[in-house]
Design a protein around this motif. Sequence first.
Motif, PDB file in Angstrom:
ATOM      1  N   SER A   1       0.877  -1.229  -0.168  1.00 21.39           N
ATOM      2  CA  SER A   1      -0.095   0.098   0.063  1.00 21.39           C
ATOM      3  C   SER A   1       1.047   1.441   0.005  1.00 21.39           C
ATOM      4  N   ALA A   2       2.153   1.106  -0.011  1.00 21.72           N
ATOM      5  CA  ALA A   2       2.954   2.196   0.113  1.00 21.72           C
ATOM      6  C   ALA A   2       4.230   2.192  -0.500  1.00 21.72           C
ATOM      7  N   VAL A   3       4.813   3.119  -1.043  1.00 19.76           N
ATOM      8  CA  VAL A   3       5.890   3.194  -1.993  1.00 19.76           C
ATOM      9  C   VAL A   3       7.218   3.993  -1.220  1.00 19.76           C
ATOM     10  N   PRO A   4       8.337   3.139  -1.119  1.00 21.81           N
ATOM     11  CA  PRO A   4       9.456   4.120  -0.678  1.00 21.81           C
ATOM     12  C   PRO A   4       9.596   5.567  -1.032  1.00 21.81           C
ATOM     13  N   VAL A   5      10.022   6.252   0.123  1.00 23.14           N
ATOM     14  CA  VAL A   5      10.112   7.526   0.012  1.00 23.14           C
ATOM     15  C   VAL A   5      11.132   8.026  -1.144  1.00 23.14           C
ATOM     16  N   ASP A   6      12.223   7.165  -1.347  1.00 23.22           N
ATOM     17  CA  ASP A   6      13.160   7.789  -2.247  1.00 23.22           C
ATOM     18  C   ASP A   6      12.449   7.091  -3.729  1.00 23.22           C
ATOM     19  N   ASP A   7      11.520   6.784  -3.830  1.00 28.66           N
ATOM     20  CA  ASP A   7      10.965   6.519  -5.329  1.00 28.66           C
ATOM     21  C   ASP A   7      11.149   7.752  -6.244  1.00 28.66           C
ATOM     22  N   ARG A   8      11.554   7.620  -7.387  1.00 28.95           N
ATOM     23  CA  ARG A   8      11.696   8.666  -8.156  1.00 28.95           C
ATOM     24  C   ARG A   8      10.284   9.157  -8.951  1.00 28.95           C
ATOM     25  N   GLY A   9       9.237   8.374  -8.620  1.00 26.39           N
ATOM     26  CA  GLY A   9       7.915   8.849  -9.088  1.00 26.39           C
ATOM     27  C   GLY A   9       7.466   9.987  -8.042  1.00 26.39           C
ATOM     28  N   LEU A  10       7.731   9.954  -6.849  1.00 24.43           N
ATOM     29  CA  LEU A  10       7.561  10.653  -5.876  1.00 24.43           C
ATOM     30  C   LEU A  10       8.415  12.040  -6.067  1.00 24.43           C
ATOM     31  N   THR A  11       9.728  11.846  -5.846  1.00 23.23           N
ATOM     32  CA  THR A  11      10.692  12.886  -5.775  1.00 23.23           C
ATOM     33  C   THR A  11      10.852  13.844  -6.957  1.00 23.23           C
ATOM     34  N   TYR A  12      10.498  13.139  -8.042  1.00 22.20           N
ATOM     35  CA  TYR A  12      10.477  13.920  -9.231  1.00 22.20           C
ATOM     36  C   TYR A  12       9.496  13.880 -10.383  1.00 22.20           C
ATOM     37  N   GLY A  13       8.414  13.010  -9.988  1.00 25.84           N
ATOM     38  CA  GLY A  13       7.280  12.749 -10.939  1.00 25.84           C
ATOM     39  C   GLY A  13       7.974  11.932 -12.149  1.00 25.84           C
TER      40      GLY A  13
ATOM     41  N   THR B   1       7.542   3.969 -12.249  1.00 22.62           N
ATOM     42  CA  THR B   1       8.403   4.748 -12.010  1.00 22.62           C
ATOM     43  C   THR B   1       9.844   4.126 -12.601  1.00 22.62           C
ATOM     44  N   ARG B   2      10.747   5.167 -12.364  1.00 18.12           N
ATOM     45  CA  ARG B   2      12.183   4.836 -12.545  1.00 18.12           C
ATOM     46  C   ARG B   2      12.775   4.145 -11.391  1.00 18.12           C
TER      47      ARG B   2
END
Lengths: 273, 273
Positions: free
Chosen positions: A10-22, A84-85
């Motif tokens: 239900s959650a993705v790691p905070v360092d996923d580049r989908g979150l940090t950079y879209g 995501t990347r």
Amino acid sequence: MILIDGVVASAVPVDDRGLTYGDGVFRTLVLRDGRPEFWPQHYARLTADCRALGITPPALAALTDDLNQLAIASAHGAVRIIVTRGSSARGYAIDPAQPSRRIVSIGALPRYPDRYRERGVCVRYCALRLAAQPRLAGVKHLNRLENVLARAEWTDTAIAEGLLLDADNLVIEGTRCNVFIVERGALVTPDLSHCGVAGVTRTLIMEAAFRHDVQCWVQPITQARLESANEVFLVNSLIGVWPVAAVGDRTWSMFTTASLVGKWLHALRSATH
Amino acid sequence: MILIDGVVASAVPVDDRGLTYGDGVFRTLVLRDGRPEFWPQHYARLTADCRALGITPPALAALTDDLNQLAIASAHGAVRIIVTRGSSARGYAIDPAQPSRRIVSIGALPRYPDRYRERGVCVRYCALRLAAQPRLAGVKHLNRLENVLARAEWTDTAIAEGLLLDADNLVIEGTRCNVFIVERGALVTPDLSHCGVAGVTRTLIMEAAFRHDVQCWVQPITQARLESANEVFLVNSLIGVWPVAAVGDRTWSMFTTASLVGKWLHALRSATH
């Protein structure tokens, strides 16, 4: 149900580049009777969009497994696939060895009033102008702040969608759909080489028009041209085809071509089912 | 260490709009001896950027608590603060009642060679052109695909940074920094009203120039103007000031003004510490 790389989560790691950079792409599609509609087309677009950003696309088998898992949980629904990347250390630089991450989830199919399809929808022009970025144009990527800001321009529930224009005031798309106009029986849809998202339904309609000997052109569409058209309609994977009944003072009440195009899509769905 | 809304965590819900739409903003800043450098300035920019997107900014007290928690874990480091619009159902529409989400993390300070500061860095012009979007210009938002694609243009480790131009071929910024040029003792930095990120260090330098009676202008900078300048230097919160030693065939070896500006920043850090 949410699957991250095939595992319920239900959650993705905070360092996923989908979150940090879209830094990723997505698709939205319909699962009906346990089968994803127009899946080959969606997978082809997903793969092409990944390649446009230099992201390794997920294998077809992996995504098909994911969709099968979702279908066991719910036979009908709206599926969202995000690729995501993956995770990375800080900084924009890409590690080509970093595997991409796939996030596949299913939610309820949105319920729209029948009258949207039968009697058309009211739309507005958004004030926000889409920026021209040829490197990202057409791609359904995760940098969607323009859509968010455009959608925030209205709260009137009588307005079903907003039309987005570019800096030259050409109509490009809706906030979540593609646009066609009808001129003397021919379809015209905007060029998406500078901005906008090239949806699967748009391509399906262009191909169906060709097979049915209906002319279909990709051309610049000004507001004046749109308002002079015989019909205007909106398309995406979830809504299918919505005729436009009104934009500003201009109204339409005949939706012959939009209905026909809706039937083409329906036939395509049945044929591939 | 990662804090999500003040609680130690490592992952964000998949429906966070930061992931699905890049719907959020961020800051990067230095924690030194347990204290965040230029924190009032960073908080002010974070708040302004949130407001530009209609996101409720986190309270100063909440973020200060987060930073204190991080400082207990590590006295020195690079802090990243992300504020997203929080979780939402599908669709671009915003629920104004939805609380924003803050993600505060600390990592090691990047270690750059001393020669970057002392003898300058080699940079290149990126081929990607920044799109003009006045609604997002200046804001440090999470839609950073342009930066990712630009940074992916080179792998040569001798190149420390890439310069980004807009569609009119004006120099706007680096992929992760702001740019100044020096002309007959005056500073010039690009206008960021159509694209680019307005960093805290850029503003600190503009204000310091004013106090030191050094002229500082916001003006269009062509590649020819940049290459004719007496000096060029790059700035951000992590690197401080890097003089540019070379772009293409043009080289520089005198960094008098860049050194001076570096001293201004150093004095400001000491004064606020």
